[in-house]
Design a protein around this motif. Structure first.
Motif, PDB file in Angstrom:
ATOM      1  N   PRO A 120      -0.091   5.675   4.295  1.00 27.83           N
ATOM      2  CA  PRO A 120      -1.290   5.107   4.220  1.00 27.83           C
ATOM      3  C   PRO A 120      -3.093   5.089   4.784  1.00 27.83           C
ATOM      4  CG  PRO A 120       0.133   4.055   2.931  1.00 27.83           C
ATOM      5  CD  PRO A 120       0.973   4.346   4.414  1.00 27.83           C
TER       6      PRO A 120
ATOM      7  N   HIS B 141       0.937  -1.271  -0.234  1.00 24.87           N
ATOM      8  CA  HIS B 141      -0.026  -0.377   0.426  1.00 24.87           C
ATOM      9  C   HIS B 141       1.014   1.390  -0.148  1.00 24.87           C
ATOM     10  CE1 HIS B 141      -3.622  -2.347   1.032  1.00 24.87           C
ATOM     11  NE2 HIS B 141      -2.857  -2.990   1.663  1.00 24.87           N
ATOM     12  N   LEU B 142       0.502   2.663  -0.886  1.00 25.18           N
ATOM     13  CA  LEU B 142       1.335   3.300  -0.853  1.00 25.18           C
ATOM     14  C   LEU B 142       0.277   4.386  -0.293  1.00 25.18           C
ATOM     15  CD1 LEU B 142       3.103   3.553  -4.410  1.00 25.18           C
ATOM     16  CD2 LEU B 142       4.142   3.091  -1.863  1.00 25.18           C
TER      17      LEU B 142
ATOM     18  N   GLU C  58      10.162   7.155  -0.090  1.00 23.59           N
ATOM     19  CA  GLU C  58       9.650   7.168  -2.227  1.00 23.59           C
ATOM     20  C   GLU C  58      11.192   6.313  -2.706  1.00 23.59           C
ATOM     21  OE1 GLU C  58       9.110   8.058  -5.649  1.00 23.59           O
ATOM     22  OE2 GLU C  58      10.974   8.879  -4.798  1.00 23.59           O
TER      23      GLU C  58
ATOM     24  N   GLN D 232       3.907  12.164  -5.782  1.00 26.14           N
ATOM     25  CA  GLN D 232       3.337  10.870  -6.631  1.00 26.14           C
ATOM     26  C   GLN D 232       3.836   9.714  -5.339  1.00 26.14           C
ATOM     27  OE1 GLN D 232       3.488  10.586  -9.664  1.00 26.14           O
ATOM     28  NE2 GLN D 232       3.593  12.430 -10.082  1.00 26.14           N
ATOM     29  N   ASP D 233       2.709   8.591  -5.519  1.00 27.91           N
ATOM     30  CA  ASP D 233       2.943   8.034  -4.545  1.00 27.91           C
ATOM     31  C   ASP D 233       3.828   7.765  -3.999  1.00 27.91           C
ATOM     32  OD1 ASP D 233      -0.264   7.934  -5.508  1.00 27.91           O
ATOM     33  OD2 ASP D 233      -0.651   6.143  -6.231  1.00 27.91           O
TER      34      ASP D 233
ATOM     35  N   LYS E 126      -1.079   7.764  -0.902  1.00 26.08           N
ATOM     36  CA  LYS E 126      -1.060   9.293  -2.234  1.00 26.08           C
ATOM     37  C   LYS E 126      -0.151  10.044  -2.357  1.00 26.08           C
ATOM     38  CE  LYS E 126      -6.255   7.154  -3.302  1.00 26.08           C
ATOM     39  NZ  LYS E 126      -5.037   6.255  -3.719  1.00 26.08           N
ATOM     40  N   GLY E 127      -0.176  10.209  -3.388  1.00 23.38           N
ATOM     41  CA  GLY E 127       0.747  11.242  -3.912  1.00 23.38           C
ATOM     42  C   GLY E 127      -0.016  12.506  -3.102  1.00 23.38           C
TER      43      GLY E 127
END
Length: 285
Positions: free
Chosen positions: A208, A103-104, A128, A164-165, A106-107
């Motif tokens: 996240p 899971h990342l 990142e 970015q994510d 969100k940017g």
């Protein structure tokens, strides 16, 4: 300490007779001493548990890069062994490094987090693309990277990097300032989009949303077909609470915060500087 509400019809003796198949363990403040070294007795106890067929899973807010170092040291780089990193966001196989869950954050939320943090005199880092980044290297950041066994990289624009994510953002400062930041995040509604919690007295994390060590534990147990009642989890801080609430035997170490002790099934007699994890293995394995 025994949580009677959770196991109202089960005696302590019965719990201690359960054949546990897996142990999830936090690192900082739990497995490791305050100086970030691994006690020899803990390592020996883990080796014993492995010899009995019990899985030992590092479950930490640390990155997979950092945990790989400990996995090697503990002899956990074997087939059918796993690691839970980034507070449950990443689950991977120890040998192949294949990610089962990733899971990342969100940017679109990266700038919102930075907007709040830049209002306070805190150190800011971001994970990142499997690297640790900062824009203003300080002694505190250098110490964090050293204790995490990974290098840090400097970028001129941290905001662009997290557009970015990405994995997570970390704020490092004294507890009072970080508590103010957490309150500010609650007030502006950021906590309805981003997971914000303490992983240490001087570390506030942004992860996240709705992902934590508890979801990580549940996801892995489901994938390897082990019932939660057959699992032990050991921790010391706020981010460990979801983890110990989602297993059959939730353990808080003696030096843990009061909040985790209040929901634990067992509180160790020893602290992290005196082989608390070895105590748990000796008692339940």
């Amino acid at each position: 300490r025994f949580n009677e509400e959770k196991y109202v019809n089960v005696s302590r003796e019965t719990l201690e007779e359960i054949m546990y198949k897996i142990i999830f363990c936090d690192l900082d403040g739990t497995l490791l001493k305050d100086d970030k070294t691994l006690p020899e007795e803990n390592a020996k106890a883990i080796s014993y548990a492995l010899s009995k067929g019990v899985k030992f899973v590092l479950c930490s807010g640390r990155s997979n890069m950092s945990l790989d170092v400990l996995n090697e040291q503990l002899g956990l780089v074997k087939e059918n062994n796993y690691t839970v990193a980034f507070n449950g966001s990443t689950i991977y196989e120890n040998v192949s490094k294949k990610k089962l869950i990733n899971h990342l954050l969100k940017g679109e939320y990266g700038s919102e987090v930075l907007d709040i943090l830049r209002q306070y005199p805190v150190n800011v880092l971001a994970y990142e693309n499997e690297k640790l980044w900062c824009d203003k290297p300080t002694d505190r950041i250098k110490r964090y990277a050293k204790n995490s066994f990974i290098p840090y990289y400097v970028t001129e624009d941290l905001r662009e990097l997290v557009s970015q994510d990405f994995s997570k953002i970390i704020a490092i400062s004294d507890n009072e300032k970080l508590s103010q930041i957490q309150q500010a995040c609650n007030s502006c509604g950021l906590t309805e989009k981003v997971g914000v919690f303490f992983s240490g007295e001087d570390i506030l994390e942004f992860n996240p949303y709705n992902i934590d060590k508890g979801t990580g534990v549940k996801d892995l147990l489901e994938k390897i077909n082990i019932d939660p009642s057959e699992a032990i989890a050991i921790g010391d801080n706020f981010n460990d609470i979801p983890m110990i609430e989602n297993v059959g035997m939730g353990v808080a170490v003696k030096n843990g915060v009061d909040e985790i002790k209040s929901v634990a099934n067992y509180v160790t007699e020893n602290d992290n500087n005196h082989n608390a994890v070895a105590e748990v293995i000796q008692k339940f394995i």
